[in-house]
Scaffold this active site. Structure first.
Site, mmCIF file in Angstrom:
data_model
loop_
_atom_site.group_PDB
_atom_site.id
_atom_site.type_symbol
_atom_site.label_atom_id
_atom_site.label_comp_id
_atom_site.label_asym_id
_atom_site.label_seq_id
_atom_site.Cartn_x
_atom_site.Cartn_y
_atom_site.Cartn_z
ATOM 1 N N LYS A 65 0.798 -1.239 0.000
ATOM 2 C CA LYS A 65 0.000 0.000 0.000
ATOM 3 C C LYS A 65 0.827 1.284 0.000
ATOM 4 O O LYS A 65 0.410 2.278 -0.602
ATOM 5 C CB LYS A 65 -0.946 0.007 1.197
ATOM 6 C CG LYS A 65 -2.106 -0.943 1.016
ATOM 7 C CD LYS A 65 -3.058 -0.897 2.178
ATOM 8 C CE LYS A 65 -4.177 -1.883 1.934
ATOM 9 N NZ LYS A 65 -5.097 -2.001 3.052
ATOM 10 N N ASP A 99 -9.715 2.739 2.104
ATOM 11 C CA ASP A 99 -9.716 2.230 3.488
ATOM 12 C C ASP A 99 -10.238 3.297 4.454
ATOM 13 O O ASP A 99 -10.856 2.991 5.469
ATOM 14 C CB ASP A 99 -8.299 1.840 3.924
ATOM 15 C CG ASP A 99 -7.867 0.495 3.356
ATOM 16 O OD1 ASP A 99 -8.746 -0.304 2.988
ATOM 17 O OD2 ASP A 99 -6.651 0.251 3.282
#
Ligand SMILES: NC(=O)c1ccc[n+]([C@@H]2O[C@H](COP(=O)([O-])OP(=O)(O)OC[C@H]3O[C@@H](n4cnc5c(N)ncnc54)[C@H](OP(=O)(O)O)[C@@H]3O)[C@@H](O)[C@H]2O)c1
Length: 271
Positions: A65, A99
């Site tokens: 990420k 997220d």
């Protein structure tokens, strides 16, 4: 047929294919979503290859990420966070962080207001980054703890530019007062460290709200213990579904069928 997927290492546990393929089917979209196991040293080649192959979109998970930002163009919030979980391929490779939305929506759905609360986040990777930034935006005070102290300190330093945040070593957690505990490590996850707790069980008090971002299994060791102690629970599966739904919306421009996606994710978890 359009192709989408998720890159990670390991990636076999992912229920994202079930969730997204169910959504494509529900809306009659001619597309497929699959997993791609990508080792850290192959990340750049994989991203360039995906663009060359005409892949429309990718989710990005552990451990990529943060690094994926180097090979893409992040939007403002993603750039601030320094971690992305969604790539949209076109002329450019655009990077987003869904997220943030997933974590806040999961908390809100469980009836948790974070404003003015003290939140302890275990972990300092991509997921912890997104959650820490999201929480400071919602006026929570964030405490980071992490196995690797340098990484935790760096995250706390980055978040402090935007809100209240500090780092506390794992050995000092017993002395801390906080309202919400969030596990943003893979500890407790099937195929990684099943049966393990991310923190010492002594710090799980019954008046806490406990949010485990791990969703496989749904009832993680942390969730089981927190339930036994009477804590309010927020499940990782809800964050997963909402972050996935937001990615789906970014890729297709359509309203995601959230209930269909959740049902598919839960069924995939049972298998
Ligand atoms: N529900 C959802 O939608 C959702 C979304 C995103 C992530 N997640 C969960 O969050 C987890 C982390 O994802 P990520 O993308 O943030 O990964 P990441 O960037 O690789 O970060 C992993 C974090 O976990 C810590 N960690 C790893 N193994 C550990 C161990 N054995 N003991 C203690 N700490 C350990 C790492 O600590 P060090 O710095 O010491 O290495 C780091 O802080 C995933 O496994 C997933 O279960 C869930």
């Amino acid at each position: 047929m359009d192709c989408y997927g998720v890159i990670g290492y390991p990636i076999k546990h992912s229920v994202s294919p079930a969730m997204h393929n169910a959504a494509f089917k529900e809306l009659g979209i001619d597309a497929i979503y699959t997993t791609f196991e990508v080792k850290p040293e192959n990340l750049e080649t994989a991203i360039k290859g995906a663009k060359a192959l005409g892949i429309k979109g990718l989710n990005v998970t552990i451990p990529h990420k943060e690094n994926v930002i180097r090979f893409s163009k992040p939007d403002e919030i993603t750039s601030k966070i320094g971690a992305a979980n969604t790539l949209k391929f076109g002329e450019e490779i655009l990077a987003y962080n869904t997220d943030v939305y997933g974590a806040i929506k999961a908390l809100e759905d469980a009836g948790v207001s974070v404003s003015g609360k003290i939140v302890l986040i275990v972990g300092a990777g991509g997921a912890a980054r997104a959650i820490a930034f999201a929480l400071t935006e919602k006026k929570a005070t964030v405490i980071i703890t992490n196995r690797t102290e340098q990484r935790g300190l760096k995250l706390a330093q980055d978040v402090r530019k935007y809100g209240e945040c500090m780092f506390v070593p794992m050995k000092d957690l017993e002395k801390l007062d906080f309202d919400i505990l969030i596990n943003a490590t893979p500890v407790g996850m099937n195929n990684y460290m099943p049966g393990k707790l991310p923190v010492d069980e002594k710090i799980i008090r019954g008046d806490l709200i406990v949010f485990d971002t791990v969703y496989n299994p749904m009832e993680t060791p942390l969730i089981k213990l927190a339930k036994m102690r009477g804590c309010k629970i927020v499940y990782g599966i809800d964050m997963l579904v909402y972050q996935g739904a937001k990615s789906f919306e970014i890729w297709t421009g359509l309203t995601p069928p959230v209930n269909v996606m959740k049902r598919a994710a839960l069924e995939a978890l049972k298998r």
